[in-house]
Design a protein around this motif. Structure first.
Motif, PDB file in Angstrom:
ATOM      1  N   ALA A 169      -1.733  -7.483 -13.336  1.00  9.33           N
ATOM      2  CA  ALA A 169      -2.646  -7.453 -14.479  1.00  9.33           C
ATOM      3  C   ALA A 169      -3.985  -6.824 -14.103  1.00  9.33           C
ATOM      4  CB  ALA A 169      -2.862  -8.869 -15.008  1.00  9.33           C
ATOM      5  N   ARG A 170      -4.358  -6.877 -12.829  1.00  9.70           N
ATOM      6  CA  ARG A 170      -5.629  -6.323 -12.372  1.00  9.70           C
ATOM      7  C   ARG A 170      -5.571  -4.812 -12.128  1.00  9.70           C
ATOM      8  NH1 ARG A 170      -9.273 -10.170  -9.009  1.00  9.70           N
ATOM      9  NH2 ARG A 170      -8.851 -12.217  -9.931  1.00  9.70           N
ATOM     10  N   LEU A 171      -4.385  -4.242 -12.161  1.00 11.48           N
ATOM     11  CA  LEU A 171      -4.269  -2.804 -11.919  1.00 11.48           C
ATOM     12  C   LEU A 171      -4.764  -2.025 -13.132  1.00 11.48           C
ATOM     13  CD1 LEU A 171      -0.698  -2.553 -10.317  1.00 11.48           C
ATOM     14  CD2 LEU A 171      -2.898  -2.812  -9.141  1.00 11.48           C
ATOM     15  N   ASP A 172      -5.448  -0.894 -12.876  1.00 13.99           N
ATOM     16  CA  ASP A 172      -5.841  -0.037 -13.988  1.00 13.99           C
ATOM     17  C   ASP A 172      -4.684   0.906 -14.334  1.00 13.99           C
ATOM     18  OD1 ASP A 172      -5.885   2.113 -12.150  1.00 13.99           O
ATOM     19  OD2 ASP A 172      -8.031   1.858 -11.761  1.00 13.99           O
ATOM     20  N   GLU A 173      -4.886   1.739 -15.344  1.00 14.57           N
ATOM     21  CA  GLU A 173      -3.801   2.604 -15.803  1.00 14.57           C
ATOM     22  C   GLU A 173      -3.334   3.570 -14.719  1.00 14.57           C
ATOM     23  OE1 GLU A 173      -2.047   2.423 -18.553  1.00 14.57           O
ATOM     24  OE2 GLU A 173      -3.199   0.620 -19.036  1.00 14.57           O
ATOM     25  N   ARG A 174      -4.273   4.100 -13.949  1.00 10.03           N
ATOM     26  CA  ARG A 174      -3.886   5.019 -12.880  1.00 10.03           C
ATOM     27  C   ARG A 174      -3.039   4.308 -11.834  1.00 10.03           C
ATOM     28  NH1 ARG A 174      -5.128   5.540  -7.993  1.00 10.03           N
ATOM     29  NH2 ARG A 174      -6.824   4.001  -8.154  1.00 10.03           N
ATOM     30  N   GLN A 175      -3.443   3.105 -11.472  1.00  8.48           N
ATOM     31  CA  GLN A 175      -2.690   2.345 -10.470  1.00  8.48           C
ATOM     32  C   GLN A 175      -1.314   1.955 -10.988  1.00  8.48           C
ATOM     33  OE1 GLN A 175      -5.787  -0.644  -9.972  1.00  8.48           O
ATOM     34  NE2 GLN A 175      -6.010  -0.062  -7.817  1.00  8.48           N
ATOM     35  N   ARG A 176      -1.228   1.619 -12.256  1.00  8.35           N
ATOM     36  CA  ARG A 176       0.081   1.267 -12.811  1.00  8.35           C
ATOM     37  C   ARG A 176       1.010   2.475 -12.811  1.00  8.35           C
ATOM     38  NH1 ARG A 176      -1.528  -2.675 -17.993  1.00  8.35           N
ATOM     39  NH2 ARG A 176      -2.699  -4.192 -16.736  1.00  8.35           N
ATOM     40  N   GLY A 206       0.796  -1.211   0.000  1.00  7.98           N
ATOM     41  CA  GLY A 206       0.000   0.000   0.000  1.00  7.98           C
ATOM     42  C   GLY A 206       0.830   1.263   0.000  1.00  7.98           C
ATOM     43  N   ASP A 207       2.114   1.152   0.363  1.00  5.65           N
ATOM     44  CA  ASP A 207       3.012   2.304   0.273  1.00  5.65           C
ATOM     45  C   ASP A 207       3.328   2.656  -1.172  1.00  5.65           C
ATOM     46  OD1 ASP A 207       3.134   2.454   3.016  1.00  5.65           O
ATOM     47  OD2 ASP A 207       5.040   1.387   3.188  1.00  5.65           O
ATOM     48  N   ILE A 208       3.092   1.722  -2.087  1.00  2.00           N
ATOM     49  CA  ILE A 208       3.478   1.921  -3.483  1.00  2.00           C
ATOM     50  C   ILE A 208       2.270   2.141  -4.377  1.00  2.00           C
ATOM     51  CG2 ILE A 208       4.784   0.946  -5.406  1.00  2.00           C
ATOM     52  CD1 ILE A 208       6.254  -0.805  -3.407  1.00  2.00           C
ATOM     53  N   VAL A 209       1.216   1.365  -4.152  1.00  2.00           N
ATOM     54  CA  VAL A 209       0.030   1.488  -5.011  1.00  2.00           C
ATOM     55  C   VAL A 209      -1.218   1.304  -4.160  1.00  2.00           C
ATOM     56  CG1 VAL A 209       0.077  -0.958  -5.622  1.00  2.00           C
ATOM     57  CG2 VAL A 209      -1.079   0.668  -7.124  1.00  2.00           C
ATOM     58  N   THR A 210      -2.251   2.089  -4.448  1.00  2.00           N
ATOM     59  CA  THR A 210      -3.512   2.022  -3.722  1.00  2.00           C
ATOM     60  C   THR A 210      -4.451   1.048  -4.413  1.00  2.00           C
ATOM     61  OG1 THR A 210      -3.254   4.341  -3.085  1.00  2.00           O
ATOM     62  CG2 THR A 210      -5.442   3.360  -2.822  1.00  2.00           C
ATOM     63  N   LEU A 211      -4.800  -0.050  -3.717  1.00  2.00           N
ATOM     64  CA  LEU A 211      -5.705  -1.042  -4.273  1.00  2.00           C
ATOM     65  C   LEU A 211      -7.146  -0.690  -3.920  1.00  2.00           C
ATOM     66  CD1 LEU A 211      -3.777  -4.339  -3.363  1.00  2.00           C
ATOM     67  CD2 LEU A 211      -3.612  -2.980  -5.467  1.00  2.00           C
ATOM     68  N   ASN A 212      -8.064  -1.057  -4.802  1.00  2.00           N
ATOM     69  CA  ASN A 212      -9.466  -0.871  -4.473  1.00  2.00           C
ATOM     70  C   ASN A 212      -9.950  -2.031  -3.603  1.00  2.00           C
ATOM     71  OD1 ASN A 212     -10.233  -3.082  -6.170  1.00  2.00           O
ATOM     72  ND2 ASN A 212     -10.261  -1.725  -7.953  1.00  2.00           N
ATOM     73  N   ALA A 213     -11.182  -1.962  -3.134  1.00  2.00           N
ATOM     74  CA  ALA A 213     -11.696  -2.950  -2.188  1.00  2.00           C
ATOM     75  C   ALA A 213     -11.686  -4.358  -2.785  1.00  2.00           C
ATOM     76  CB  ALA A 213     -13.109  -2.560  -1.756  1.00  2.00           C
ATOM     77  N   GLU A 214     -12.068  -4.478  -4.048  1.00  2.00           N
ATOM     78  CA  GLU A 214     -12.095  -5.801  -4.683  1.00  2.00           C
ATOM     79  C   GLU A 214     -10.689  -6.381  -4.806  1.00  2.00           C
ATOM     80  OE1 GLU A 214     -13.485  -7.868  -8.930  1.00  2.00           O
ATOM     81  OE2 GLU A 214     -13.941  -5.762  -8.494  1.00  2.00           O
ATOM     82  N   GLN A 215      -9.735  -5.551  -5.216  1.00  2.00           N
ATOM     83  CA  GLN A 215      -8.355  -6.017  -5.341  1.00  2.00           C
ATOM     84  C   GLN A 215      -7.789  -6.402  -3.981  1.00  2.00           C
ATOM     85  OE1 GLN A 215      -6.981  -2.433  -7.156  1.00  2.00           O
ATOM     86  NE2 GLN A 215      -7.037  -3.254  -9.248  1.00  2.00           N
ATOM     87  N   SER A 216      -8.087  -5.604  -2.965  1.00  2.00           N
ATOM     88  CA  SER A 216      -7.578  -5.885  -1.625  1.00  2.00           C
ATOM     89  C   SER A 216      -8.130  -7.202  -1.090  1.00  2.00           C
ATOM     90  CB  SER A 216      -7.944  -4.750  -0.669  1.00  2.00           C
ATOM     91  OG  SER A 216      -7.279  -3.555  -1.016  1.00  2.00           O
TER      92      SER A 216
END
Length: 304
Positions: free
Chosen positions: A124-131, A44-54
């Motif tokens: 692969a589940r990350l969107d463009e903003r998360q990447r 979580g220090d690097i990328v913010t996951l959404n609830a489904e991903q978490s």
């Protein structure tokens, strides 16, 4: 001691737990019970996951931890006891130390093999903003590592590396003798050239992940990522392979010399600590509800 950048996010599952072996954490059961939360928190220090991903990641980490506890901990305990027996060999046997070093490498390889598909699927589940957030964070951490480990003058870096190692070793054996301190500094000088190679290899790993994620075929991207996570050596250059082999040989030689120089009290303390940690691993239960219940909603504690 914290693994840097998760070795491209997820290799921390292997190295994060093995940090317990290197720090001799006295709260092994508690730290182990929080390992999955520690990895998710650091991620979580690097990328913010959404609830489904978490939720998906939590389930995968729980499954990986169950596998790790069931299949790897007994091997760790056996390995620690083999190391404990090695302390009594004077002078140390280089061939046996190489066997122990290779076993440690196999532990890491086993975890990488296990978690590779999960790491690939997560990215692969990350969107463009998360990447974009992910690579911004990784680039920032790489820049910070260059500032800390490469920018200072050579002699200062050599001294700092030696001091870091001495501090870690003292948790196992007590204060270093002058002869041991001198030998550690000699080792630090001998491996000075590895820092630049290590950072360059991290950059190659970052680039390889970017390239895989840019592939238009999602299935092909996942396959490339799995191979990369399971076999990160695939991006190494011949020069960096040589550096790693050199560093490994220097580490084994240092271990042999430090054991040769060890005092009686250091040997006693080292054998005690190794035996205690092996017993801790034997005592861990893979479904210990009482331990799991101690996990709070705050960031998990971890040895520095």
């Amino acid at each position: 001691m914290r693994p840097s950048s998760f070795r491209i996010v997820f290799r921390g599952l292997a190295l994060g737990f093995l940090a317990l072996l290197l720090t001799g954490c006295s709260a092994t059961r508690l730290a182990y019970s929080q390992l999955d939360r520690w990895i998710a928190w650091r991620l979580g220090d690097i990328v913010t996951l959404n609830a489904e991903q978490s939720a998906w990641l939590d389930a995968r980490l729980e499954a990986h931890l169950a596998w790790h506890c069931r299949t790897q901990l007994p091997a760790y305990a056996h390995w620690l006891r083999a190391l404990r027996a090695e302390v009594d060999h004077v002078p140390p046997n280089h061939a046996r130390l190489e066997v122990h070093a290779r076993q440690l490498e196999r532990f890491i390889e086993a975890v990488l093999e296990q978690i590779g598909p999960t790491a690939a699927e997560l990215l692969a589940r990350l969107d463009e903003r998360q990447r974009a957030e992910l690579f911004t964070g990784l680039d920032r951490q790489l820049a910070e590592a260059r500032t800390e480990y490469l920018d200072p003058p050579l002699e200062r870096r050599q001294r700092a590396r030696a001091e870091r190692l001495a501090s870690r070793l003292e948790r196992w054996v007590g204060a270093m003798t002058p002869a041991q301190t001198a030998r550690i500094h000699q080792w630090s000088v001998a491996v000075s050239g590895q820092t630049a190679g290590w950072l360059e290899n991290r950059q190659r790993l970052h680039t390889a992940v970017r390239d895989a994620l840019a592939e238009p075929d999602p299935g092909g991207a996942r396959l490339r990522l799995v191979r990369l996570f399971q076999a990160p050596a695939s991006v190494r250059t011949a020069d960096y392979d040589w550096q790693l082999a050199h560093g490994r040989a220097e580490a084994i030689a240092l271990s042999a010399d430090l054991l040769k120089l060890a005092t009686d009290s250091q040997r006693v303390q080292l054998k005690r600590r190794l035996g205690e940690l092996a017993a801790d691993f034997d005592g861990l239960r893979c479904a210990d509800a009482a331990v799991a219940a101690t996990a709070a909603s705050q960031p998990p504690s971890w040895p520095d």
